[in-house]
Design an enzyme around this catalytic site. Structure first.
Site, short mmCIF file in Angstrom:
data_model
loop_
_atom_site.label_atom_id
_atom_site.label_comp_id
_atom_site.label_asym_id
_atom_site.label_seq_id
_atom_site.Cartn_x
_atom_site.Cartn_y
_atom_site.Cartn_z
CG HIS A 143 -2.87 -1.13 -7.23
ND1 HIS A 143 -3.21 -0.37 -6.15
CD2 HIS A 143 -2.93 -2.42 -6.79
CE1 HIS A 143 -3.48 -1.13 -5.11
NE2 HIS A 143 -3.32 -2.40 -5.48
CD GLU A 196 -2.37 3.09 -5.70
OE1 GLU A 196 -1.35 2.95 -5.02
OE2 GLU A 196 -3.10 2.14 -6.03
NE ARG A 218 -4.22 -1.39 -0.17
CZ ARG A 218 -4.29 -2.32 -1.12
NH1 ARG A 218 -3.29 -2.49 -1.96
NH2 ARG A 218 -5.36 -3.06 -1.28
P1 NAD Z 1 -1.86 -11.06 4.77
O1 NAD Z 1 -2.85 -10.53 5.73
O2 NAD Z 1 -1.94 -12.48 4.37
O3 NAD Z 1 -0.38 -10.78 5.32
C1 NAD Z 1 0.00 -9.58 5.92
C2 NAD Z 1 1.03 -9.89 6.97
O4 NAD Z 1 1.49 -8.64 7.50
C3 NAD Z 1 0.48 -10.72 8.14
O5 NAD Z 1 1.30 -11.86 8.34
C4 NAD Z 1 0.53 -9.76 9.32
O6 NAD Z 1 0.81 -10.40 10.54
C5 NAD Z 1 1.66 -8.84 8.91
N1 NAD Z 1 1.65 -7.55 9.58
C6 NAD Z 1 0.59 -6.80 9.92
N2 NAD Z 1 1.01 -5.66 10.50
C7 NAD Z 1 2.37 -5.72 10.54
C8 NAD Z 1 3.36 -4.86 11.02
N3 NAD Z 1 3.07 -3.70 11.61
N4 NAD Z 1 4.64 -5.22 10.88
C9 NAD Z 1 4.96 -6.40 10.31
N5 NAD Z 1 4.05 -7.27 9.83
C10 NAD Z 1 2.77 -6.93 9.95
O7 NAD Z 1 -1.96 -10.08 3.49
P2 NAD Z 1 -1.49 -10.41 2.00
O8 NAD Z 1 -2.61 -11.02 1.25
O9 NAD Z 1 -0.18 -11.09 2.04
O10 NAD Z 1 -1.35 -8.91 1.43
C11 NAD Z 1 -0.26 -8.09 1.82
C12 NAD Z 1 -0.39 -6.70 1.23
O11 NAD Z 1 -0.43 -6.77 -0.20
C13 NAD Z 1 -1.65 -5.92 1.62
O12 NAD Z 1 -1.29 -4.57 1.86
C14 NAD Z 1 -2.49 -5.93 0.38
O13 NAD Z 1 -3.34 -4.82 0.33
C15 NAD Z 1 -1.41 -5.87 -0.69
N6 NAD Z 1 -1.87 -6.34 -2.00
C16 NAD Z 1 -1.44 -5.67 -3.10
C17 NAD Z 1 -1.83 -6.09 -4.37
C18 NAD Z 1 -1.33 -5.40 -5.61
O14 NAD Z 1 -1.84 -5.65 -6.70
N7 NAD Z 1 -0.35 -4.54 -5.52
C19 NAD Z 1 -2.69 -7.17 -4.50
C20 NAD Z 1 -3.09 -7.86 -3.35
C21 NAD Z 1 -2.67 -7.44 -2.09
#
Ligand code: NAD
Length: 332
Positions: free
Chosen positions: A297, A265, A236
């Site tokens: 994105h 964005e 994000r």
């Molecule tokens: P997820 O919930 O499976 O994993 C996120 C991880 O971050 C978890 O293990 C959680 O414990 C950890 N976390 C939370 N707060 C934290 C902190 N302060 N410090 C360290 N770790 C922390 O999520 P995901 O499906 O792996 O998605 C991760 C990110 O990717 C999200 O921000 C999501 O919005 C983004 N995303 C982006 C796209 C894209 O197209 N660019 C697509 C999908 C997801």
């Protein structure tokens, strides 16, 4: 009977397939976003589904949906920050999302970004395309991934795929997460946030965005990072302080960056421009740097993801309508 807002041609293919495979269902699509002006379209439907970047923050939307008997907003996305949960609770609704539509899509995109930066394809392609310059100059000499350290902040669904991929290529992988999953220890070494930041040759972010996590990577971290390190953000935008990133790149505190997401964005994603001067100022600065890559994105944007966004969201809709608990209930 579901009304799917924000429909796109590529998702329509899978909505049509769903209708064909499930003759008892009726998915109807609109390109409109869900807001106070369009909510009345939902009258007569059992459920609405959205995939939008715009906040749904008008109480009228929730009040009207509820008055139509709609109890579920089925997001076809991972992120749910567009929803106002005060109103969701007030009108006794639930929200579901699609968090597992394809972690590999974002992970593979991260791998692609890392290799592109590491192998200096930015300047190589600029030289070739813009200057017809095919000279193998010393500044284009690159590193090999197997002896690099990859630092992952947030080792969840996506982060653990990223760890697995880089580990398979022989890289050393360090990870930081609030919750350590022993299964990931086959691919990475868990450590603290500062150690990951300081030791990474490639630092990649895969956490959600909570208000306390804004600017997680700012001037302090850029100063601590290796001067040869690359930053990848496909999580994000606000996790990274954009102005501090620009300063760090100008001051050569880091070697480059790949940004699939960035604060602001919305001003550029899904838009076309004629001249660089039309871009927001920060984008203008970053777009001039050959060691910076932007993607719109699009890290998630694969056929598998698009298909799963429809299938996972509509499967949960059916569960709820059949009185079962949804698999992907968002609990806020
Ligand atoms: P997820 O919930 O499976 O994993 C996120 C991880 O971050 C978890 O293990 C959680 O414990 C950890 N976390 C939370 N707060 C934290 C902190 N302060 N410090 C360290 N770790 C922390 O999520 P995901 O499906 O792996 O998605 C991760 C990110 O990717 C999200 O921000 C999501 O919005 C983004 N995303 C982006 C796209 C894209 O197209 N660019 C697509 C999908 C997801």
């Amino acid at each position: 009977k579901a009304l799917l807002y924000n429909m796109t041609p590529e998702q329509q293919v899978y909505a049509d397939k769903w209708n064909k495979d499930h003759p008892e269902d009726d998915l109807v699509s609109t390109e409109d976003k869900l807001d106070a002006k369009t909510v009345e379209m939902a009258q007569g439907y059992d459920v609405v589904s959205v995939l939008q970047v715009f906040d749904i923050d008008e109480e009228e939307v929730y009040r009207k949906l509820s008055s139509y008997g709609i109890k579920q907003i089925a997001l076809r996305s991972v992120g749910y920050n567009i929803v106002n949960f005060d109103f969701v609770h007030k009108y006794h609704m639930i929200v579901t999302n699609t968090p597992a539509y394809s972690p590999r899509a974002v992970a593979e995109n991260t791998l692609t970004s890392a290799m592109y930066l590491l192998r200096k394809w930015g300047p190589i392609l600029d030289n070739e395309r813009e200057h017809l310059n095919f000279v193998r100059s010393e500044d284009l000499m690159s590193d090999e991934i197997y002896n690099q350290t990859v630092g992952i902040i947030g080792v969840g669904r996506i982060g653990s795929c990223v760890a697995e991929m880089f580990h398979a290529l022989g890289a050393k992988v360090l990870g930081y997460d609030l919750v350590e999953n022993p299964a990931n220890e086959a691919f990475l070494e868990y450590t603290d946030f500062d150690t990951v930041v300081k030791n990474a040759d490639i630092l990649t972010l895969h956490t959600p965005l909570e208000p306390s996590m804004e600017n997680m990577i700012s001037a302090k971290q850029f100063k601590e990072m290796k001067n040869t390190a690359y930053l990848i953000n496909a999580a994000r935008g606000p996790l990274v302080n954009t102005q501090d990133l620009i300063d760090a790149l100008k001051n050569k505190e880091i070697a480059g960056a790949s940004l699939d997401v960035m604060t602001g964005e919305e001003a550029i994603v899904m838009k076309k421009f004629k001249d660089i001067s039309e871009l927001p100022v920060e984008y203008q600065e970053l777009a001039k740097m050959p060691n910076v890559i932007f993607t719109p994105h699009s890290a998630y944007y694969t056929k598998t993801s698009v298909k799963n966004m429809i299938e996972h969201s509509m499967t949960d809709v059916k569960r709820v309508l059949n009185g079962q608990k949804p698999v992907y209930l968002v609990e806020e």
